[in-house]
Write an enzyme that holds these catalytic residues in place. Sequence first.
Site, short mmCIF file in Angstrom:
data_model
loop_
_atom_site.label_atom_id
_atom_site.label_comp_id
_atom_site.label_asym_id
_atom_site.label_seq_id
_atom_site.Cartn_x
_atom_site.Cartn_y
_atom_site.Cartn_z
N ASP A 229 1.00 -1.21 -0.06
CA ASP A 229 0.02 -0.08 0.06
C ASP A 229 1.02 1.24 0.19
OD1 ASP A 229 0.93 -0.41 2.64
OD2 ASP A 229 -1.00 -0.78 3.40
N ASN B 163 -8.02 -2.18 13.90
CA ASN B 163 -9.44 -2.46 13.32
C ASN B 163 -9.44 -3.92 12.51
OD1 ASN B 163 -8.46 -1.60 11.08
ND2 ASN B 163 -9.73 0.31 11.03
N HIS C 4 -7.61 -4.38 9.86
CA HIS C 4 -7.26 -4.11 8.45
C HIS C 4 -6.14 -4.84 7.99
CE1 HIS C 4 -5.09 -0.05 9.08
NE2 HIS C 4 -4.42 -0.97 9.10
N GLU D 294 -9.96 -1.54 5.07
CA GLU D 294 -10.70 -1.06 6.08
C GLU D 294 -12.03 -1.85 6.28
OE1 GLU D 294 -8.89 0.72 8.02
OE2 GLU D 294 -8.66 2.58 7.64
#
Length: 243
Positions: free
Chosen positions: A67, A136, A138, A143
């Site tokens: 990413d 979270n 990810h 996400e």
Amino acid sequence: MQVVIVKNAEQAGQAVATLIAAQIYTKPDCVLGLATGSTPIPAYQTLIGMHKEGLLDFSKVKSYNLDEYVGISYEHECSYHRFMQDELFNHVNIKPENTHVPDGNAEDIPSTAAAYDAAIVAAGGIDLQLLGIGHNGHIGFNEPGSEFIYGCHKVELSQSTIEANTRFFDSEADVPRAAVTLGIGSIMNARQVVLVATGEGKAEAVRRSLEEDVSPMCQASILRTHPNAIFVLDEAAASKLSR
Ligand code: GLP
């Protein structure tokens, strides 16, 4: 699905570096999927040490990073292009032309993202995909949401990710609001997936990934359906597992 629990972050780094080194020994021209974030740094340091001792040759290795932020220059100290140079590429003999990081500054992100996926396929696919995990759940910058997105794509970052990544920037306002990330399909197509998580702050995300239903609300949970996935955890990150 394998879960390996070691004592601390340093040992997790050594375990991950061992898996990556084994991949390079087995296939010197392998394709590595690489990750950023603070968690993989001990593994990169171990790999650099092995290379400096003459134990590991990156000259035929190709890499594709997961990413990159949208809207900051590659020279920015928080860009993932820069991170990879600083934390790994500048210290081993990987050829610059064999390293790839998604382009967060492209004018036409959908077409450069599609080209990135196509380049991975043309390179023969990812042999070993290294992953960290967000608080979270990810992976990359995929996400929590209502679906798993297959291909490389642009994503708006969640507030919790912006807050988690503020520590790398001068202030929360400086954290980019968007990123380009490999999709879940590209990650799941890797022949081996190695997720590393260390520290108590990741314990809940690890528990949800391993013990709750597979769901796009916790994107890492899909790795349980991968035929060759390994979670490398330290004791703190494993502390909320019930089994
Ligand atoms: C970022 C990256 C992820 C990384 C995660 C955790 O958001 N996009 O690839 O896994 O943060 O980072 P850290 O290892 O610093 O906790």
